[in-house]
Design an enzyme around this catalytic site. Sequence first.
Site, PDB file in Angstrom:
ATOM      1  N   ARG A 169      -0.138  -8.174  13.691  1.00 39.91           N
ATOM      2  CA  ARG A 169      -0.482  -7.260  12.695  1.00 39.91           C
ATOM      3  C   ARG A 169      -1.507  -7.721  11.708  1.00 39.91           C
ATOM      4  NH1 ARG A 169       2.855  -4.211   9.815  1.00 39.91           N
ATOM      5  NH2 ARG A 169       1.581  -2.449   9.762  1.00 39.91           N
TER       6      ARG A 169
ATOM      7  N   ARG B 230      11.231  -6.655   4.838  1.00 42.16           N
ATOM      8  CA  ARG B 230      11.257  -5.357   5.327  1.00 42.16           C
ATOM      9  C   ARG B 230      11.958  -5.378   6.370  1.00 42.16           C
ATOM     10  NH1 ARG B 230       5.407  -2.800   4.704  1.00 42.16           N
ATOM     11  NH2 ARG B 230       5.260  -3.427   6.670  1.00 42.16           N
TER      12      ARG B 230
ATOM     13  N   ARG C 264      11.241   0.558  11.486  1.00 41.93           N
ATOM     14  CA  ARG C 264      10.083   0.298  11.867  1.00 41.93           C
ATOM     15  C   ARG C 264      10.173  -0.664  13.056  1.00 41.93           C
ATOM     16  NH1 ARG C 264       4.713   0.362   7.833  1.00 41.93           N
ATOM     17  NH2 ARG C 264       4.202  -0.470   9.801  1.00 41.93           N
TER      18      ARG C 264
ATOM     19  N   ARG D 175      -9.482   1.158   9.145  1.00 40.47           N
ATOM     20  CA  ARG D 175      -8.889  -0.079   9.766  1.00 40.47           C
ATOM     21  C   ARG D 175     -10.183  -0.995  10.400  1.00 40.47           C
ATOM     22  NH1 ARG D 175      -3.631   0.660   8.880  1.00 40.47           N
ATOM     23  NH2 ARG D 175      -2.182  -0.507  10.132  1.00 40.47           N
TER      24      ARG D 175
ATOM     25  N   LYS E 260       0.772  -1.072   0.189  1.00 35.97           N
ATOM     26  CA  LYS E 260       0.000   0.222  -0.147  1.00 35.97           C
ATOM     27  C   LYS E 260       0.702   1.294  -0.117  1.00 35.97           C
ATOM     28  CE  LYS E 260      -2.336  -0.489   3.742  1.00 35.97           C
ATOM     29  NZ  LYS E 260      -1.786  -1.921   4.243  1.00 35.97           N
TER      30      LYS E 260
HETATM   31  P1  AMP Z   1       0.684   0.976   9.053  1.00 33.17           P
HETATM   32  O1  AMP Z   1       1.784   1.705   8.717  1.00 33.17           O
HETATM   33  O2  AMP Z   1      -0.620   1.673   8.349  1.00 33.17           O
HETATM   34  O3  AMP Z   1       0.630  -0.425   9.179  1.00 33.17           O
HETATM   35  O4  AMP Z   1       0.121   1.701  10.705  1.00 33.17           O
HETATM   36  C1  AMP Z   1       1.021   1.329  11.663  1.00 33.17           C
HETATM   37  C2  AMP Z   1       0.228   0.984  13.044  1.00 33.17           C
HETATM   38  O5  AMP Z   1      -0.297   2.240  13.327  1.00 33.17           O
HETATM   39  C3  AMP Z   1      -0.683  -0.036  13.172  1.00 33.17           C
HETATM   40  O6  AMP Z   1      -0.214  -1.364  13.465  1.00 33.17           O
HETATM   41  C4  AMP Z   1      -1.742   0.663  14.189  1.00 33.17           C
HETATM   42  O7  AMP Z   1      -1.158   0.351  15.364  1.00 33.17           O
HETATM   43  C5  AMP Z   1      -1.708   2.060  13.736  1.00 33.17           C
HETATM   44  N1  AMP Z   1      -2.682   2.479  12.915  1.00 33.17           N
HETATM   45  C6  AMP Z   1      -2.380   3.065  11.607  1.00 33.17           C
HETATM   46  N2  AMP Z   1      -3.573   3.592  11.126  1.00 33.17           N
HETATM   47  C7  AMP Z   1      -4.568   2.962  12.002  1.00 33.17           C
HETATM   48  C8  AMP Z   1      -5.877   2.965  12.101  1.00 33.17           C
HETATM   49  N3  AMP Z   1      -6.660   3.526  10.984  1.00 33.17           N
HETATM   50  N4  AMP Z   1      -6.482   2.634  13.217  1.00 33.17           N
HETATM   51  C9  AMP Z   1      -6.177   2.085  14.083  1.00 33.17           C
HETATM   52  N5  AMP Z   1      -4.802   1.910  14.218  1.00 33.17           N
HETATM   53  C10 AMP Z   1      -3.886   2.542  13.191  1.00 33.17           C
END
Ligand code: AMP
Length: 197
Positions: free
Chosen positions: A146, A127, A135, A88, A13
Amino acid sequence: MRIVLLGPPGAGKGTQAVIISKRYGIPHVSTGDMMREQVASGSELGRRVKAILDSGELVSDAVIMDVVGERLDRADCASGFLLDGIPRTLGQAESLDRLLASKGRPLQHVVQLTVPEGVLLDRIRQRGTTSGGARSDDSMEIAAKRLEVFWAQTAPVSTYYRKTGLLREVDGVGTVDEVSERVFRCFSLKACSNLVE
Ligand code: AMP
């Protein structure tokens, strides 16, 4: 263009979001990046969400909707936006719809990148070894968590958008260019919920 990009962790993404936002001249609004910025800034919110990010769980809908609502009100979102990482949960999908409807700016495209689970785990593993620990949520254990959270809480979001007729599914396996071409083709299709291969 007002777009949501969906897909499990490791689906690509982030990579596709950068390409799409450049092509259409719209901001890439990534809730994951916004959460990581909060953590890095040492803000009160950052301190609260750090443990959640490190556990692979989700930040609360209320916090996310607050942060995104404020972001979408900024001037650069006037011409549209590409949302990456939100919604999410079903609750976020419904809140987002309400928020955008209240501004008279509903979503126009929802594109989901579809990738088999084995490929996702391979990508996340890679990654974790190449990001130099950039990260903190890239360890295999957290990655598995996740993915589990994704299937339990985020997968229903696809069903929600399938029902509204907005969802387009794109095969996310292939080179970066191949996948972007499929995504761009989706934007030119009127109604297609089939997998674009
Ligand atoms: P990502 O980079 O989108 O994978 O997000 C990293 C982390 O941020 C996720 O594992 C969640 O803990 C938090 N996070 C990001 N976007 C959301 C969302 N829309 N709702 C809840 N938690 C989020």
